[in-house]
Motif scaffolding. Sequence first.
Motif, PDB file in Angstrom:
ATOM      1  N   ALA A 295      -7.121 -28.397 -19.546  1.00  0.00           N
ATOM      2  CA  ALA A 295      -6.205 -28.179 -20.926  1.00  0.00           C
ATOM      3  C   ALA A 295      -5.813 -26.829 -20.899  1.00  0.00           C
ATOM      4  CB  ALA A 295      -6.999 -28.723 -22.052  1.00  0.00           C
ATOM      5  N   ASP A 296      -6.774 -25.775 -20.596  1.00  0.00           N
ATOM      6  CA  ASP A 296      -6.261 -24.351 -20.869  1.00  0.00           C
ATOM      7  C   ASP A 296      -5.129 -23.975 -19.872  1.00  0.00           C
ATOM      8  OD1 ASP A 296      -7.924 -24.151 -22.937  1.00  0.00           O
ATOM      9  OD2 ASP A 296      -9.640 -23.089 -21.731  1.00  0.00           O
ATOM     10  N   MET A 297      -5.196 -24.545 -18.820  1.00  0.00           N
ATOM     11  CA  MET A 297      -4.106 -24.333 -17.747  1.00  0.00           C
ATOM     12  C   MET A 297      -2.771 -24.723 -18.410  1.00  0.00           C
ATOM     13  SD  MET A 297      -5.191 -26.003 -14.305  1.00  0.00           S
ATOM     14  CE  MET A 297      -6.784 -25.627 -13.583  1.00  0.00           C
ATOM     15  N   ALA A 298      -2.673 -25.614 -19.323  1.00  0.00           N
ATOM     16  CA  ALA A 298      -1.233 -26.028 -19.861  1.00  0.00           C
ATOM     17  C   ALA A 298      -0.948 -25.692 -21.335  1.00  0.00           C
ATOM     18  CB  ALA A 298      -1.320 -27.444 -20.162  1.00  0.00           C
ATOM     19  N   GLY A 299      -2.180 -24.671 -21.636  1.00  0.00           N
ATOM     20  CA  GLY A 299      -2.039 -24.224 -23.095  1.00  0.00           C
ATOM     21  C   GLY A 299      -2.442 -25.249 -24.169  1.00  0.00           C
ATOM     22  N   ALA A 300      -2.992 -26.376 -23.674  1.00  0.00           N
ATOM     23  CA  ALA A 300      -3.205 -27.436 -24.540  1.00  0.00           C
ATOM     24  C   ALA A 300      -4.772 -27.598 -24.846  1.00  0.00           C
ATOM     25  CB  ALA A 300      -2.822 -28.802 -23.841  1.00  0.00           C
ATOM     26  N   GLY A 301      -5.368 -26.397 -24.843  1.00  0.00           N
ATOM     27  CA  GLY A 301      -6.871 -26.661 -25.005  1.00  0.00           C
ATOM     28  C   GLY A 301      -7.441 -26.373 -26.342  1.00  0.00           C
ATOM     29  N   GLY A 302      -8.466 -25.545 -26.546  1.00  0.00           N
ATOM     30  CA  GLY A 302      -8.892 -25.385 -27.965  1.00  0.00           C
ATOM     31  C   GLY A 302     -10.369 -26.008 -28.024  1.00  0.00           C
ATOM     32  N   PHE A 303     -10.738 -26.649 -26.754  1.00  0.00           N
ATOM     33  CA  PHE A 303     -12.286 -27.176 -27.043  1.00  0.00           C
ATOM     34  C   PHE A 303     -13.352 -26.530 -25.939  1.00  0.00           C
ATOM     35  CE2 PHE A 303      -9.443 -30.120 -24.905  1.00  0.00           C
ATOM     36  CZ  PHE A 303      -9.911 -30.235 -23.556  1.00  0.00           C
ATOM     37  N   VAL A 304     -14.231 -26.449 -25.978  1.00  0.00           N
ATOM     38  CA  VAL A 304     -15.341 -26.116 -24.777  1.00  0.00           C
ATOM     39  C   VAL A 304     -15.976 -27.250 -24.172  1.00  0.00           C
ATOM     40  CG1 VAL A 304     -17.056 -24.517 -24.042  1.00  0.00           C
ATOM     41  CG2 VAL A 304     -15.234 -23.654 -25.667  1.00  0.00           C
ATOM     42  N   ILE A 305     -16.127 -27.496 -23.058  1.00  0.00           N
ATOM     43  CA  ILE A 305     -17.238 -28.380 -22.308  1.00  0.00           C
ATOM     44  C   ILE A 305     -18.310 -27.619 -22.033  1.00  0.00           C
ATOM     45  CG2 ILE A 305     -17.733 -30.087 -20.767  1.00  0.00           C
ATOM     46  CD1 ILE A 305     -15.316 -30.978 -22.295  1.00  0.00           C
ATOM     47  N   HIS A 306     -19.449 -28.005 -22.635  1.00  0.00           N
ATOM     48  CA  HIS A 306     -20.802 -27.410 -22.046  1.00  0.00           C
ATOM     49  C   HIS A 306     -21.634 -28.408 -21.296  1.00  0.00           C
ATOM     50  CE1 HIS A 306     -23.447 -29.080 -25.460  1.00  0.00           C
ATOM     51  NE2 HIS A 306     -22.390 -29.182 -25.862  1.00  0.00           N
ATOM     52  N   PRO A 307     -21.585 -28.315 -20.053  1.00  0.00           N
ATOM     53  CA  PRO A 307     -22.152 -29.412 -19.345  1.00  0.00           C
ATOM     54  C   PRO A 307     -23.730 -29.425 -19.578  1.00  0.00           C
ATOM     55  CG  PRO A 307     -21.792 -27.246 -18.105  1.00  0.00           C
ATOM     56  CD  PRO A 307     -21.146 -27.142 -19.232  1.00  0.00           C
TER      57      PRO A 307
END
Lengths: 120, 519, 423
Positions: free
Chosen positions: B237-249
Motif C-alpha cells: 500500500a505504501d508503494m502506491a501512497g495508499a497506505g496508512g496502516f501497519v501490519i504487525h506479524p
Amino acid sequence: MKKTHNYTCINCPLSCALELTEENGEVLEVKGADCKVGQKYAREEFENPRRVVSTTVRVEGGALPLLPVVSAAPIPKALVRDAVRMLSKLTVNAPVADGQVIYPDILGTGVDIIASRPLP
Amino acid sequence: MAYVNGQRPLPSRAGLVVVGGGVIGCSIAREATRFISDVVVIEKESDVACGTSKANNAEVHSGIGEDAGTLKQKLNVRGNQLYDEFVRGLGVELKRQGLLIVITQRTIPRDGGMPEEERMELLTRKIPEGIVAYGENAGIKGLRILTRDEVFRMEPNVTREAVAGVFDPTYGLISPYKLTIALAEHAVINGAKVFLNTEVTGFRVEGGAVRAVITDRGEIETPMVVNAAGVFADEVADMAGAGGFVIHPRKGATLLFDRQVTAEYVRSSVAEFRLPGQRTTQSKGGGAMPTAEGNLQLGPTAIETDDKYDTSISAEEIEEIFERFHYLLPDFPRDALISAFSGVRAPTLEEDFVIGASEAVRGFVNVAGIQSPGLASAPAIAEMVLGILHELGLSREPRPDFDPVRPAPPKFSELSNVERNRLIREDPRWGNVICRCETVTEMEVVNAVHSIIPATNMDAVKRRTRTGMGRCQGGFCHNRVAAILARELGIPVTEVTKDGEGSPVFLGVAKEFLGGAAR
Amino acid sequence: MSAIRRPQCVVIGAGPAGLGAALAAREAGLSDVMLMERDFELGGILPQCIHDGFGSIVFDQVLTGPQYAQRFIERVEKAGIEVKLNTMVLEMRGDRRITAVNPRDGVFELEPASIVLSMGCRERTRHQVMIPGYRPAGVICAGAAQRDINIEGLMPGRRVVILGSGDIGLIMARRFTLEGAEVEGVYEIMDHPGGLTRNVVQCLHDYDIPLHLSHTVTFIHGRKRVEAVTVARVDEALRPIKETERRVPCDALVLSVGLIPENELSKQAGVELDPLTAGPVVDERMHTSVDGIFACGNVVSVFDLVDWVTQTAETAGRGAAEYVLEAGRRKRKPPVRVTAGRNVKFVVPQLLREFDREIDLFFRVEHPERAARTRVLVDGEELYSRKAKMVRPPEMIKAGADPGGARKVEDITVEVVGDEEEA
C-alpha cells in the motif's frame, strides 16, 4: 623415545580403552585390555591397521546410476581415502556381474576391488 | 493452456490486477472473472497459497469467537453462510462437522469464593445461554446447549472436568491451500492469468489514480488494483501512497498428528471456553480439530514477531500447546506427532480487517489485516470487494461464458477399485504408488506438475497430492517425487527445490565433491 | 476384476525378512508362495547398505548389504517363488484378504491361506523428536540420505551435522566424508553412543569426526535451506542447558534418532501389537494374534543384526508352511507368556504355545551390566545359560531353549543375572 597410543577395542560390548606403549615402533606394553583379544587388537591397530573399503562407482547404461564395490580383503587403513578418491574417477559399463573385478590391485596393495552386486 | 507462468511476458494491460495469490487474492480474482476476463494475479512466491494461506488451521468459523460489531464478525458470519455456494464446482470439500465449545470447571475456578450452587448455575446454565444468545445476535443459526453427558456422548475423550457445552453446527473445515489452488485455477479457466515468482516493486499513479502495476518482470497498465498481499499489505500500500496502516506479524504454531492414530480421537472440533479475562494472547485459544484430511491438529499459538518470514517454532510453543491441550484432552496420544507448522498472520494494530478503496489513490483497494477468521470470511470479503470494484467501474454484467466448474484431478486413494483399474488400464502410472503413507500414485504427481497452476517444487506437489505428508514425512518418497519433478520439468534433479529458489533438495551428485565429473 | 487368487502364502515385503521367509515357506513344502515388494527390486534396505558387516552369523563371513541380499535373491529366483515387484499392498483384513496394486496387474485381491508380514521399519523424523526451528530443505533422516547417496547418486548435504549416534548415523558420517562432504560432528543426547563400538571407531575415529555425547540440536536455522543448527549440552534429565547453546553452520541436518516398525497394515488386520516393541505379539513360530498371519524381522521389533532378522524369517516361513499344510487340523493351544525376568526389558517371541522344538529368544536388557549371565528357565529348570562380559540396552541379545522333545510348559523366564550368582 616412548610413546603411547590410545585405542578402543571393538571386539565385544565392553569396549575396553586400550593404551599401547611403544618405543621406536617396538610395542612395549598394552594396558586396559580385559582379555587377550584386546591385546592383539591394539597391536594390530598400531602395527598394521587395515580396513575393508566400500564405496560406489559410476555406471553407464545400468539399471542404476551407481554400482556398490568393496575390497576383496582389508587394505591398509592409511590408503582408504586415496582408494575411494581413485575409484570416484572410474566409470564402468553395465551389465556387471556380482563379484566382477572392477579395479585390480588397488594402490599396489594386491587387493582387488570387486562389484558387490550384479547390475543389469 | 490459459495459465501463464514467469517464462511468458506479462500482458501490457489488464482490467484488474490482484497483488497476492493467497486465499483472499484468489477469491477476489475468481469472483472478478464472473464479470471480466482480463484479471491478473501477481504472486512473488513459487506457488499460490504460500503465505498465511498454507499454514493455518483450515477453520471455517461461524463468527462466534469474534467481538460484536467488528467488520471481522460481520464478514465471518456472512462468509460462513456463503461458503457452500462459494465452493460449488471447485472440487474442494467443505466439511461442516461442527464446533464443540466446552465449559469446564476451570472456566470459573472453585477457589474464587463464589458459592458452589451459584457457580454451577453460571457454568451449566447462564454461560451456555449467554454464548447462544451472543451467537444468535450475530446471526449464527443452530447453536445448541449440551449437558455434561451430551458433551461426552459427542466427544468421549474430552476432560471429565467438562460441565456443559455449546455445539455450533455451522462451523466447518476446508483445506486452505487446496481451496486457494482451486480458486486460482478456476479464475484461470475463466480467463485470468496468474504470475508466480513475480514481485511488485511499485505502482504508477497519475492524477490521483492508479495507472499501472510495476513488477520485477515488467509493467501492467490497469485502472484497478486489489492489494491482498497478506503480511506485506502495508508495504505494498505504501508503494502506491495508499497506505496508512501497519501490519504487525504474529505467528501461530500448530502440531499435526498421524491420522491413523488420531482419526477417531475427536469428531468435531473442540475448544475450551474461556471468559474474556482468561485469554493470555490474541489467539482465540485455538482448539483440537481434525484437518480437512483427517489428521488431528492442536493449536495454534499466537506469538508476536518482528519478522514477516518467521515461520519457526520454538520448544516453548510446542510445550505450551501440549500443556494447554493436556487439560482438554487428558489421554491424548502425543507420540503420534508427525509434523508441526507455523504460519505468520497479518493483523493490523486495530486487530480488525481493513477493507476499502483508498481515498488517496483512486482505483486502489486495500484488503488488509486479514487474520483469522480470514479463511471463513473469504467469500464475504470477495463479495464486499467486488461491490467496491463495481463502484470503481468494474462491469456489473455477469459474463454469459463464465464456466462454473473447475475440474479436480482424480485422487487414487479416494477411488473405488473399479475406477482405479479403469485409470491404470489407460495409463499404468496410475498403478505406481509413490508415497506409501498417503497412497499417492505417480500419475497424480505428474498431473500436479502439469496442472493449470503447475506444481514446480516438492512442497507444491505435496499441497496438491499429499506426498510426504504422512508419518514418514517424505523419508521414502522424496527422491521419487524429485525424480518425477525433474523429468516432467526437464531439469536436472539437482535443480529441484523444496519450495522455490534457494531451497534445493540436493546439493550435488555423487562423486562431485571429490572432483569426479558430474553426471 | 478376475477371480480371487488363493496362494498358499503371501509374504509382504522383500527385504531380508521377506526373502528369508518366502524361501523357508517354499523349502518347508509350499508350492505357491508369492513375495510382494513395493520397490523395483528385491532386497529392501540391503542394496543401499554398501558397507560390510553383514552375515557373520548366518554365513560365517563378513559381507556387504548387497552381497548379503544377493545370496537370498539368487535362491528366491531359483526356488520358483512368484515375485511381484513395484507392488503396494493397499489393504489387509483380519480374514487375510489382501488388496494390492501395481502398474501391470492393476488393483488385485488375494485370499492367501497364510501371510507373513515383513514390512520392516521406518525412521523417526524431526517432529517425533520435536526439534524446534524452521522447516527448510536439508533436514533428512540417515537412511533416506543413505539411499540418496548410494542408490540415486545424489548428495543431500555438503557440510553436515548428524544428530544421533545409532549405527546408521555413524555409517553415514563415514559415507558423507568419503564422498567429499564435511561432517562437522555427531551429536548424541545420551551419555553413551547408540551404535556399536566398531562403528564408533571405524566410522568416526578413523576420520577424526567428533562425537559430542550428552548434546542435542535445539533449533534448525534457515528459511529455505538449512543454514545452521543450534546445539546444546543436556542435563541429566536430557533437557538442553540454555547457556551451552552454540550455533553450528551447516547445510544439512541428518537424523539418526530411531526406527519404528511399520505396522499400519498389521493394525488394519487387527493384529495385536506389543507397546514395548511396537510390533506384533508373536509366539515361538512367529505367529501373530490373527490366525494365519505370521511376522518376522524389523516389523516385529527392531533387531540390530540382519542375521537375526533372517533367523526370525526362517521361523516365520516354516511356521506359515506348517500352518497351511496342517490345514486347521492343529488347534492353536493357549499360550504361556514368556516372562521378562531380571534386567530384561522385553522378549521376542512374547508367547510360547508349543514347546516342541528348539526356540530362539531375542531380548534387550534394561540397563548395562558387566559380568552378566543370560539364562532361560523353564518351569524352574535352566535350559540355557551363557556368560557375557557386558550387556547393553542398544544390543539385542539372543538366547534359546531346547526342550529335547515336546514338553508341557507352565512358566518360561528369560533373565540376566550376575555371573557369580549361581542358580
